[in-house]
Design a protein around this motif. Structure first.
Motif, PDB file in Angstrom:
ATOM      1  N   THR A   1       6.514  -6.483 -19.550  1.00 15.68           N
ATOM      2  CA  THR A   1       6.280  -5.990 -20.906  1.00 15.68           C
ATOM      3  C   THR A   1       4.802  -5.644 -21.097  1.00 15.68           C
ATOM      4  OG1 THR A   1       6.438  -6.530 -23.250  1.00 15.68           O
ATOM      5  CG2 THR A   1       5.954  -8.333 -21.760  1.00 15.68           C
ATOM      6  N   HIS A   2       4.546  -4.827 -22.105  1.00 14.85           N
ATOM      7  CA  HIS A   2       3.163  -4.546 -22.492  1.00 14.85           C
ATOM      8  C   HIS A   2       2.813  -5.267 -23.781  1.00 14.85           C
ATOM      9  CE1 HIS A   2       1.769  -1.664 -19.552  1.00 14.85           C
ATOM     10  NE2 HIS A   2       2.964  -1.082 -19.570  1.00 14.85           N
ATOM     11  N   SER A   3       3.787  -5.994 -24.338  1.00 18.49           N
ATOM     12  CA  SER A   3       3.578  -6.622 -25.629  1.00 18.49           C
ATOM     13  C   SER A   3       3.262  -8.103 -25.460  1.00 18.49           C
ATOM     14  CB  SER A   3       4.832  -6.422 -26.490  1.00 18.49           C
ATOM     15  OG  SER A   3       4.887  -7.413 -27.493  1.00 18.49           O
TER      16      SER A   3
ATOM     17  N   LYS B   1       0.856  -1.187   0.000  1.00 20.88           N
ATOM     18  CA  LYS B   1       0.000   0.000   0.000  1.00 20.88           C
ATOM     19  C   LYS B   1       0.887   1.229   0.000  1.00 20.88           C
ATOM     20  CE  LYS B   1      -3.708  -2.324   2.463  1.00 20.88           C
ATOM     21  NZ  LYS B   1      -4.169  -2.696   3.806  1.00 20.88           N
ATOM     22  N   PHE B   2       0.552   2.184  -0.837  1.00 16.29           N
ATOM     23  CA  PHE B   2       1.250   3.468  -0.828  1.00 16.29           C
ATOM     24  C   PHE B   2       0.285   4.518  -0.328  1.00 16.29           C
ATOM     25  CE2 PHE B   2       3.559   1.450  -4.467  1.00 16.29           C
ATOM     26  CZ  PHE B   2       4.827   1.499  -3.926  1.00 16.29           C
ATOM     27  N   SER B   3       0.754   5.395   0.550  1.00 13.93           N
ATOM     28  CA  SER B   3      -0.139   6.498   0.893  1.00 13.93           C
ATOM     29  C   SER B   3       0.242   7.720   0.071  1.00 13.93           C
ATOM     30  CB  SER B   3      -0.081   6.806   2.389  1.00 13.93           C
ATOM     31  OG  SER B   3       1.208   6.567   2.880  1.00 13.93           O
TER      32      SER B   3
ATOM     33  N   PRO C   1      -2.351  -4.201 -17.288  1.00 16.22           N
ATOM     34  CA  PRO C   1      -2.594  -2.790 -17.600  1.00 16.22           C
ATOM     35  C   PRO C   1      -1.685  -1.870 -16.795  1.00 16.22           C
ATOM     36  CG  PRO C   1      -4.353  -3.679 -16.235  1.00 16.22           C
ATOM     37  CD  PRO C   1      -3.506  -4.837 -16.644  1.00 16.22           C
ATOM     38  N   SER C   2      -1.529  -0.673 -17.279  1.00 13.27           N
ATOM     39  CA  SER C   2      -0.687   0.316 -16.609  1.00 13.27           C
ATOM     40  C   SER C   2      -1.194   0.565 -15.192  1.00 13.27           C
ATOM     41  CB  SER C   2      -0.701   1.616 -17.415  1.00 13.27           C
ATOM     42  OG  SER C   2       0.134   2.550 -16.803  1.00 13.27           O
ATOM     43  N   GLY C   3      -0.276   0.556 -14.245  1.00 16.23           N
ATOM     44  CA  GLY C   3      -0.657   0.832 -12.863  1.00 16.23           C
ATOM     45  C   GLY C   3      -1.071  -0.395 -12.072  1.00 16.23           C
ATOM     46  N   CYS C   4      -0.899  -1.599 -12.658  1.00 12.60           N
ATOM     47  CA  CYS C   4      -1.339  -2.798 -11.941  1.00 12.60           C
ATOM     48  C   CYS C   4      -0.286  -3.301 -10.971  1.00 12.60           C
ATOM     49  CB  CYS C   4      -1.739  -3.897 -12.929  1.00 12.60           C
ATOM     50  SG  CYS C   4      -0.344  -4.608 -13.798  1.00 12.60           S
ATOM     51  N   GLY C   5       0.867  -2.634 -10.921  1.00 14.71           N
ATOM     52  CA  GLY C   5       1.850  -2.997  -9.902  1.00 14.71           C
ATOM     53  C   GLY C   5       3.016  -3.840 -10.378  1.00 14.71           C
ATOM     54  N   LYS C   6       3.238  -3.887 -11.684  1.00 16.67           N
ATOM     55  CA  LYS C   6       4.341  -4.709 -12.212  1.00 16.67           C
ATOM     56  C   LYS C   6       5.688  -4.204 -11.712  1.00 16.67           C
ATOM     57  CE  LYS C   6       3.129  -3.741 -16.441  1.00 16.67           C
ATOM     58  NZ  LYS C   6       1.925  -2.904 -16.222  1.00 16.67           N
ATOM     59  N   SER C   7       5.905  -2.877 -11.874  1.00 17.33           N
ATOM     60  CA  SER C   7       7.186  -2.313 -11.425  1.00 17.33           C
ATOM     61  C   SER C   7       7.333  -2.464  -9.921  1.00 17.33           C
ATOM     62  CB  SER C   7       7.292  -0.835 -11.803  1.00 17.33           C
ATOM     63  OG  SER C   7       7.205  -0.689 -13.198  1.00 17.33           O
ATOM     64  N   THR C   8       6.227  -2.277  -9.212  1.00 18.38           N
ATOM     65  CA  THR C   8       6.264  -2.409  -7.753  1.00 18.38           C
ATOM     66  C   THR C   8       6.662  -3.821  -7.357  1.00 18.38           C
ATOM     67  OG1 THR C   8       4.532  -0.739  -7.599  1.00 18.38           O
ATOM     68  CG2 THR C   8       4.900  -2.107  -5.661  1.00 18.38           C
ATOM     69  N   LEU C   9       6.092  -4.806  -8.032  1.00 22.40           N
ATOM     70  CA  LEU C   9       6.417  -6.204  -7.732  1.00 22.40           C
ATOM     71  C   LEU C   9       7.916  -6.449  -7.961  1.00 22.40           C
ATOM     72  CD1 LEU C   9       5.651  -9.035  -6.961  1.00 22.40           C
ATOM     73  CD2 LEU C   9       4.821  -9.445  -9.284  1.00 22.40           C
TER      74      LEU C   9
END
Ligand code: ATP
Ligand code: MG
Lengths: 288, 270
Positions: free
Chosen positions: B194-196, B11-13, B41-49
């Motif tokens: 990736t998004h592809s 969770k991010f505040s 989709p963008s914002g689903c937490g991939k980078s966060t994971l």
């Protein structure tokens, strides 16, 4: 590309010469005009404008100032130029010591502030406050303290350092802390230590800003040295020369002006050396 | 077993007081030598994971174990090579020196550093650019340098966040093949964002499909295409079939969200 760059250099030289001519023209023009109107100009709306500041006593001809360099300052003495050269070297050496002291102090403060928010918040206000104290007020005290601990020679460099360290702290702090979060994450992914992050990321990242500060400090340290020399009774530097030629101004106005020219040349020389060092060290940037 | 991700919640505040539920009870077990793609989709937490796996952020709940040890220890042991969404090269270092950076930090000797960095640059076909500065390279070339840099110290796990997002289609396909070659040659475990869809299917042994708000794993699809893969893989029927499968899973993940939102709105109205 080299052709474009050399034509750019030519343009710069052209502008410098043009500005120099403009200054000469304004200077001598104002003098000639003032003399023509007998140093008083009747204003159309009544009253007169006193133009005596432009007479040869207050504002010597540029030619006279230039000539004063080769004429002896005292009867049978060495030419003024030689005296000023010696004084300039003396002042420059104090300025360089002050510059190094101030640069190191400023840089260390920046590193401490970059690593501790608490110290930054606690100490930075005092650092800022230190710069609001008129240097002329504390210079005599520094001289007295240094004399007491038998380090009289360091008094003037310390005064110069006082003016030098501040820009370095401010700019270096900005440079050290303006690393992108991604670059920090990269370092963290290698489990880099604080010191490695400091030396391999923060400091190189701060170098362009540090050099901006050092260029400001280079000229400030010359000013600081001269101001320091005034109350400390040191005769060998430009500060002493200014006091001396100021006292005997009536006997030879161009001498004081020549001293001012020498002081500004010293500042420009120092600036130039730092700018050259910057060119040699910060060489990774895209040429404009 | 290699990487065990269990019940991760993040969770991010936000500054305005709201809480972003970036990840919600995400679990994933990855075997050594797998190639996992994260898609969603963008914002689903991939980078966060990816960041949590690399111990760049500490999760609100849950844990990551690498061969039984916590992610923090794995980072200290330099097991992660991270390729960020942008190349993140250091402007003041030449290409060669950029690739040497992790080796410097890890205390390799000068000769070995240079030899390894040159090897890696050859691997990404930039051997001739060793002495250039980053600004002299195209975006795609910079990204390849950052891949060389991540590989230079032979990490066991390669985490890549949309590394080829900025590349043209041709370069991208070539980079895909190079990446597969490197992956097989070095035996690293890859987690690749990736998004592809074609890229995910072409590269992976498994595609993990995520959905947003909150970030969850909505499907995991095995990609049993034969190894080693090459241009002929792209013409294989299964290649298209698997792409449709991933696309369907993505749509389903997005659909769930729509349903939820409608449900909530109905709830508020009622
Ligand atoms: N440091 C942070 N502080 C606050 N919120 C964050 C932070 N990092 C990510 N978020 C939020 O968490 C959510 C997931 O972000 P994340 O970057 O993981 O998405 P993503 O799947 O990588 O998206 P994209 O495909 O666009 O890169 C987003 O809503 C984002 O706004
Ligand atoms: Mg992302």
């Amino acid at each position: 590309m080299t052709q474009a760059r050399s034509s750019e250099k030519l343009q710069t030289a052209f502008i410098v010469v043009l500005l120099l001519l403009a200054v000469v023209g304004l200077w001598e023009g104002a003098k000639a005009f003032s003399r023509a109107v007998n140093y008083a100009l009747d204003l159309p709306w009544g009253g007169t404008l006193d133009l005596r500041n432009f007479n040869n006593q207050q504002l010597p001809h540029l030619g006279d100032i230039a000539r004063s360099f080769v004429e002896p300052a005292q009867r049978n003495g060495p030419p003024l130029g030689l005296i000023l050269l010696n004084a300039s070297l003396f002042t420059l050496s104090s300025a360089v010591i002050g510059f190094v002291l101030g640069g190191v102090l400023g840089f260390l403060l920046a590193i401490i502030f970059a690593h501790s928010r608490l110290l930054q918040r606690g100490l930075l206000p005092y650092v800022v406050a230190s710069q609001t104290i008129p240097i002329l007020a504390i210079a005599p005290m520094v001289v007295v303290w240094m004399r007491q601990i038998n380090l009289t020679g360091l008094a003037v460099p310390i005064i110069a350092a006082y003016l030098t360290f501040f820009p370095v702290t401010v700019y270096a702090l900005r440079g050290l802390t303006s690393v992108s979060p991604l670059q920090l994450e990269l370092m963290r992914s290698y489990a880099a230590t604080r010191w490695q992050i400091l030396f391999k990321l923060r400091i190189p990242n701060a170098l362009p800003q540090i050099f901006t500060a050092l260029k400001i400090s280079a000229t400030a340290s010359v000013v600081g040295t001269i101001i320091g020399e005034l109350p400390s009774g040191i005769q060998s530097g430009l500060g002493g020369a200014i006091l001396n030629f100021n006292q005997y101004y009536v006997q030879g106005p161009p001498r004081l002006w020549a001293t001012i020219v020498a002081a500004s040349l010293v500042g420009m020389l120092f600036f130039g050396v730092v700018a050259l060092a910057e060119r040699l060290i910060v060489r990774w940037n895209r040429p404009e | 077993m290699m990487i065990a991700i269990d019940n991760l919640t993040q969770k991010f505040s936000a500054p305005d007081g709201t809480t972003v539920h970036a990840l919600d009870r995400v679990s994933l077990h990855i075997q050594q030598g797998e190639f996992i793609s994260l898609i969603g989709p963008s914002g689903c937490g991939k980078s966060t994971l990816l960041r949590i796996i690399a111990d760049l952020i500490t999760p609100t709940e849950g844990q990551v174990l690498v061969n039984g040890k916590p992610a923090h220890q794995a980072r200290q042991d330099r097991e992660y090579g991270f390729v960020f969404q942008s190349a993140t090269l250091y402007d003041w270092r030449t290409v060669l020196k950029n690739v040497e950076l992790p080796l410097e930090i890890m205390g390799y000797g000068k000769a070995e550093r240079e030899a390894r960095a040159r090897d890696m640059l050859r691997l990404v076909e930039l051997g001739d650019f060793a002495n250039k500065y980053p600004w002299q390279l195209s975006g795609g070339m910079q990204q390849r340098v950052s891949i060389a840099r991540a590989l230079a110290f032979q990490p066991k796990i390669l985490l890549m966040d949309e590394p080829f997002g900025a590349l043209d289609e041709m370069t991208r396909e070539r980079m895909n093949n190079e990446l597969l070659r490197i992956w097989q040659q070095l035996g690293v475990t890859c987690i690749f964002v990736t998004h592809s869809i074609p890229e995910a299917v072409y590269l992976s042994t498994r595609v993990v499909v995520m959905s947003a708000r909150p970030g969850r794993i909505s499907a995991t699809i095995d990609i049993p295409l034969a190894q080693p893969r090459g241009p002929e893989t792209r013409d294989h029927d299964d290649f298209f079939h698997l792409q449709s499968q991933v696309r369907a899973a993505l749509r389903e993940g997005a659909g769930e969200k729509v349903d939820e939102r409608t449900a909530r709105r109905v709830g508020v109205d009622g």
